[in-house]
Scaffold this active site. Structure first.
Site, PDB file in Angstrom:
ATOM      1  CD  GLU A  67      -2.939  -0.920  -0.006  1.00  0.00           C
ATOM      2  OE1 GLU A  67      -3.470   0.177  -0.224  1.00  0.00           O
ATOM      3  OE2 GLU A  67      -3.099  -1.913  -0.741  1.00  0.00           O
ATOM      4  CB  SER A 111     -52.025 -15.676  44.534  1.00  0.00           C
ATOM      5  OG  SER A 111     -53.361 -16.131  44.418  1.00  0.00           O
TER       6      SER A 111
END
Length: 741
Positions: A123, A396
């Protein structure tokens, strides 16, 4: 094992005195001279855009470019892409990442030099000579592209690529290129070559959802960057120019050609020997594809909940900027146990008890931190979170708040009410299986056995508003209205808030808000949010201790027996109408866990809350292994207690009981050879003697109504004599039986 441990030698670069890393110090010393040369860059830019050599035009151009780029590039090292979020467990493990984020980053000193040398060779081979822009490289690339009749080589340096990743987009224009060159110049002025290269290797996109070298090594080869071969390194480097084209997963032939080109460049520069290059070129590309780690998920119901919570604590701008790191309360060992428990319950009980979903949440009772959360069977199939999103009738389990309010109002747990069929203004609470004791029952026993009639009568004496207020103080956030059915859990809640409210009892009456986020940091590591919820005294300590004592009774001898875990625990079962919802919420001093079972379409089940209690037990037995045993506070004295809240009794217009008459005794049955038939023996009114046993029966009392049709003849000791008043003749029983009268 690293490359240097496998026989690969470090080859001195042709144009370098030492290795690439040894040159870094020398490059830094030459920085001032290089930067002076770069002053000519601003002048050269004018030529590139046809501005001429006018000094005024060049000054205008430089000013124009400077105005459109960041004032500072000092944050390039900490850069993360926008809209990225990382969520971590309590131990720092990454459990979810959102957006284009690098899952793992490398340190340049911790990887073989051949990795970054390969990127430099392909690169930016003059990376260590230029100061951001390589004019020689630009001219070389232009000439190569001209000869090839197309783009075969790029002119951007590694620093320019980094500036484009961090500050610019992929627009192809002269203006973007000019800004890229100026930013690269500034980056080189602020950072060293090592920092630039390391940052680039962690950010560069290498296709297939991988950002950075470490992620790409995993995605393509299933290994870390430290263990890549020379051929594999070259393959990754070859992807950079066009990730969608040169991917070895989608275009292996093009990837092979590109890899070999990279290997030849590495050989030309001197990073590898001709022998190593040839061996690598001769080898095939062998991939081992893996899913990007950033896409791997853990505790998915929980992380989805965290995403929904984030906007409450940080701004939209902060989220869009990205780089957000969220630290959470989730314990991955507990989470694994919770997920296993949910699947096991659905597989073991779901099919025959007719429920298709289950959810579980566990909290640290003393901090409110969420330790485990499972919102359903399969997040991939259904993202609906039944812990936080499902509003269901608690049944309950809500009685806990009724009796807590009663205790807070000064009621004794031994206060009694009649358990009988009851009507209050047309409303009738029905006990389980419609069984009524027809006697007085204490609050303690009523809670233990979950008797509905007692809960309703208690709520009438305490008042609806005090009960609702107590429930809200303890952690219930959903709306509730004052109605007769309130005491039996008719108003919907979600599992998280219900469990949070029970945690208040475990925490001796102190409410700690349930939460999953402890800290949020931005891309720079600065803390922008830290959890600091106030502790709220919801109920008196003695009230909490007495309520816990009552709930311990539920586990010892009541409906919560299936939840016993061999250490002190308290909890309550719950079932809504037609068993549509099955609950169990219980706690030890350190941990509170809630469980729900049911169907998303609200269809009735055929199960009981015992299944939820067993599910709770299985989870708790796993997670309490490393938690020391602690007892609950002793039950406070019952005498001399003062009310902490005021009563607001409800006065119904009409209230009455229906006492059922005791059922008659069933008739006795005696056994015959062929059948059972009721006994016809009559009670004797006089002492039994041998004389009266031998007296014959009169026709009126004889069991043989029609002697002619009888199959047997009774035996009597003497015939019946007619009375003087009637003068009836004696009857010949034998002739009558034979029909010969």
């Amino acid at each position: 094992m690293g490359l240097w441990q496998r026989g690969y030698k470090r080859v001195k670069p042709t144009n370098h005195s030492n290795s690439s890393l040894d040159l870094l110090a020398q490059i830094e010393q030459k920085g001032q001279k290089q930067h002076k040369k770069l002053k000519w860059l601003s002048l050269g830019l004018g030529l590139l855009v046809g501005m001429g050599s006018s000094a005024g035009g060049l000054f205008w151009l430089q000013k124009k470019i400077t105005a459109t780029i960041p004032e500072s590039v000092s944050d390039v090292v900490t850069y993360v892409r926008p809209n990225t979020v990382t969520i971590k467990a309590i131990d720092g493990t990454i459990i979810k990442q959102i957006g284009a984020v690098s899952h793992e980053k490398i340190k340049l000193d911790e990887i073989p030099p051949i990795v970054h040398q390969a990127f430099v060779a392909s690169e930016d081979k003059r990376f260590y000579q230029h100061s951001g822009v390589d004019f020689q490289g630009v001219l070389r690339a232009a000439w190569s592209n001209l000869k090839a009749g197309g783009v075969v080589e790029g002119g951007s340096t590694i620093t320019q690529q980094l500036s484009r990743i961090v500050y610019l987009d992929q627009e192809k224009s002269i203006w973007r290129k000019l800004k890229e060159m100026e930013i690269a110049r500034q980056i080189e002025q602020n950072l060293g070559k090592k920092e630039i290269l390391e940052t680039y290797l962690n950010l560069v996109y290498l296709g297939s959802g991988s950002y950075g070298v470490q992620d790409a090594a995993w995605v393509y080869f299933g290994k870390t960057a430290e263990n890549l071969t020379v051929a594999e390194i070259a393959t990754l480097v070859g992807i950079v120019p066009a990730p969608s084209i040169y991917s070895p997963l989608s275009n292996p032939d093009l990837a092979l050609k590109q890899r070999n080109t990279v290997l030849k460049r590495m050989e030309e520069i001197g990073y590898i020997t001709p022998e190593v290059a040839q061996a690598a070129i001769a080898s095939p590309i062998v991939t081992n594809p893996k899913q990007p780690k950033r896409l791997q998920r853990q505790a998915q119901y929980f992380t989805n909940y965290i995403e929904e919570e984030l906007p409450k604590y940080i701004s939209e701008e902060a989220l869009q900027a990205g780089g957000i790191v969220v630290e959470t309360t989730i314990d991955l060992r507990w989470q694994a146990a919770a997920e296993k428990t949910v699947i096991s319950a659905l597989d073991s009980y779901g099919k025959w008890q007719k429920f298709q979903q289950a959810s579980l949440v566990a909290l640290d009772s003393r901090t409110g931190g969420i330790k485990a959360m499972v919102g359903g069977r399969d997040f991939g199939d259904n993202q609906y979170n039944r812990v936080t999103q499902a509003q269901r009738q608690p049944g309950s389990t809500f009685k806990t708040f009724v009796y807590t309010a009663a205790l807070a109002a000064g009621f004794s747990p031994y206060k009694t009410y009649l358990d009988a069929e009851l009507f209050v203004d047309g409303y009738q609470p029905r006990n389980y299986k419609e069984k009524y004791r027809e006697t007085n029952v204490s609050l303690y026993n009523a809670l233990t056995s979950s008797i509905n009639t007692i809960a309703l009568q208690t709520s009438l004496d305490v008042g609806w508003n005090p009960i609702i207020k107590i429930a809200h103080n303890m952690g219930i956030e959903s709306e509730m209205q004052p109605t007769y059915s309130l005491a039996l859990g008719s108003w919907e809640v979600n599992l998280l808030e219900l469990t949070n409210a029970y945690a208040t009892l475990a925490n001796k009456g102190v409410y700690e808000k349930a939460h999953g986020i402890t800290k949020i940091s931005d891309r720079h590591g600065e803390v922008i949010y830290e959890a600091d919820f106030p502790s709220v005294k919801a109920i008196e300590t003695d009230t909490a201790a007495m309520m816990t004592w009552m709930l311990q009774g539920v586990v010892r001898s009541g409906t919560g027996i299936p939840a016993q875990i061999g250490r002190p625990s308290a909890g309550k079962t719950g079932t809504s109408d037609e068993a549509r919802d099955l609950w169990y919420v219980g706690y030890i001093p350190q941990v509170t866990t809630g469980v729900w079972l049911g169907n998303d379409d609200n269809k009735p089940t055929k199960g009981t809350s015992g299944a939820a209690a067993q599910m709770w037990r299985k989870f708790m037995l796993e997670v309490v292994k490393d938690i020391p045993v602690e007892g609950f506070p002793a039950r406070p004295r019952l005498t001399g207690r003062k009310a902490a809240i005021a009563l607001e009794p409800v006065k119904p217009k009409r209230k009455y009981y229906i006492r059922k008459a005791k059922p008659k005794a069933k008739p006795r049955y005696v056994r015959s050879r062929r059948k059972y038939y009721p006994s016809r023996r009559k009670k004797r009114t006089s002492p039994t003697t041998s004389a009266n046993r031998s007296k014959p029966l009169s026709p009126k009392t004889s069991p043989v109504a029609n002697p002619a049709s009888s199959s047997t003849s009774p035996t009597f000791s003497k015939p019946i004599k007619s009375t003087p008043a009637t003068k009836k003749p004696e009857r010949d029983w034998v002739k009558e039986r034979l029909g010969r009268q």
